[in-house]
Motif scaffolding. Structure first.
Motif, mmCIF file in Angstrom:
data_model
loop_
_atom_site.group_PDB
_atom_site.id
_atom_site.type_symbol
_atom_site.label_atom_id
_atom_site.label_comp_id
_atom_site.label_asym_id
_atom_site.label_seq_id
_atom_site.Cartn_x
_atom_site.Cartn_y
_atom_site.Cartn_z
ATOM 1 N N THR A 170 49.601 20.928 -25.457
ATOM 2 C CA THR A 170 48.618 21.324 -24.440
ATOM 3 C C THR A 170 48.428 22.840 -24.326
ATOM 4 O O THR A 170 47.332 23.274 -23.996
ATOM 5 N N MET A 171 49.482 23.618 -24.577
ATOM 6 C CA MET A 171 49.298 25.081 -24.551
ATOM 7 C C MET A 171 48.373 25.546 -25.674
ATOM 8 O O MET A 171 47.475 26.361 -25.423
ATOM 9 N N PRO A 172 48.535 25.050 -26.909
ATOM 10 C CA PRO A 172 47.559 25.421 -27.936
ATOM 11 C C PRO A 172 46.137 24.973 -27.597
ATOM 12 O O PRO A 172 45.174 25.707 -27.852
ATOM 13 N N LEU A 173 45.984 23.781 -27.012
ATOM 14 C CA LEU A 173 44.649 23.349 -26.605
ATOM 15 C C LEU A 173 44.055 24.290 -25.570
ATOM 16 O O LEU A 173 42.865 24.620 -25.624
ATOM 17 N N LYS A 174 44.881 24.713 -24.638
ATOM 18 C CA LYS A 174 44.400 25.607 -23.581
ATOM 19 C C LYS A 174 43.984 26.967 -24.145
ATOM 20 O O LYS A 174 42.921 27.488 -23.808
ATOM 21 N N HIS A 175 44.820 27.542 -24.997
ATOM 22 C CA HIS A 175 44.585 28.921 -25.429
ATOM 23 C C HIS A 175 43.723 29.036 -26.677
ATOM 24 O O HIS A 175 43.034 30.044 -26.850
ATOM 25 N N TRP A 176 43.745 28.063 -27.548
ATOM 26 C CA TRP A 176 42.979 28.167 -28.791
ATOM 27 C C TRP A 176 41.674 27.396 -28.764
ATOM 28 O O TRP A 176 40.743 27.728 -29.476
ATOM 29 N N ALA A 177 41.617 26.344 -27.957
ATOM 30 C CA ALA A 177 40.416 25.518 -27.926
ATOM 31 C C ALA A 177 39.714 25.551 -26.564
ATOM 32 O O ALA A 177 38.729 24.847 -26.375
ATOM 33 N N ASP A 178 40.244 26.338 -25.639
ATOM 34 C CA ASP A 178 39.666 26.437 -24.293
ATOM 35 C C ASP A 178 39.519 25.076 -23.613
ATOM 36 O O ASP A 178 38.499 24.770 -22.991
ATOM 37 N N ILE A 179 40.569 24.255 -23.744
ATOM 38 C CA ILE A 179 40.607 22.955 -23.072
ATOM 39 C C ILE A 179 41.832 22.966 -22.147
ATOM 40 O O ILE A 179 42.927 22.602 -22.556
ATOM 41 N N PRO A 180 41.663 23.393 -20.884
ATOM 42 C CA PRO A 180 42.824 23.555 -20.001
ATOM 43 C C PRO A 180 43.290 22.284 -19.287
ATOM 44 O O PRO A 180 44.407 22.233 -18.786
ATOM 45 N N GLU A 181 42.467 21.250 -19.255
ATOM 46 C CA GLU A 181 42.792 20.077 -18.445
ATOM 47 C C GLU A 181 44.104 19.391 -18.845
ATOM 48 O O GLU A 181 44.916 19.067 -17.970
#
Length: 93
Positions: A23-34
């Motif tokens: 989830t941290m890579p999704l938040k920071h690399w893909a702009d998906i924070p949910e």
């Protein structure tokens, strides 16, 4: 109490790995924070539960503070709760 502590340790370890590995890579690399918000909340609750259960478990077993500190530090390290489960908890069953 041993089964509860082992289950809590495994769940906390899985949530920790999901948080930092997915989830941290999704938040920071893909702009998906949910997903990070959901897994982060679950991990926070499991971390607090792990610490509380570790305190109760160590007190119940009359373990010294050193053993609790080892279990606590294990919760701060990736794969730490899995190691603690194998080294300190698995053979107690």
């Amino acid at each position: 109490m041993l089964k509860i502590f082992r289950a809590t340790a495994i769940l906390e370890g899985i949530s920790y790995l999901l948080l930092f590995g997915m989830t941290m890579p999704l938040k920071h690399w893909a702009d998906i924070p949910e997903p990070n918000q959901v897994v982060g909340m679950a991990h926070g609750i499991l971390f607090i539960l792990y610490v509380v259960v570790a305190i109760v478990f160590c007190w119940e077993r009359k373990w010294k503070l050193k053993r609790f500190i080892i279990l606590f530090v294990a919760s701060l390290l990736p794969f730490g709760t899995f190691y603690a489960d194998k080294k300190y908890l698995k053979n107690l069953a």
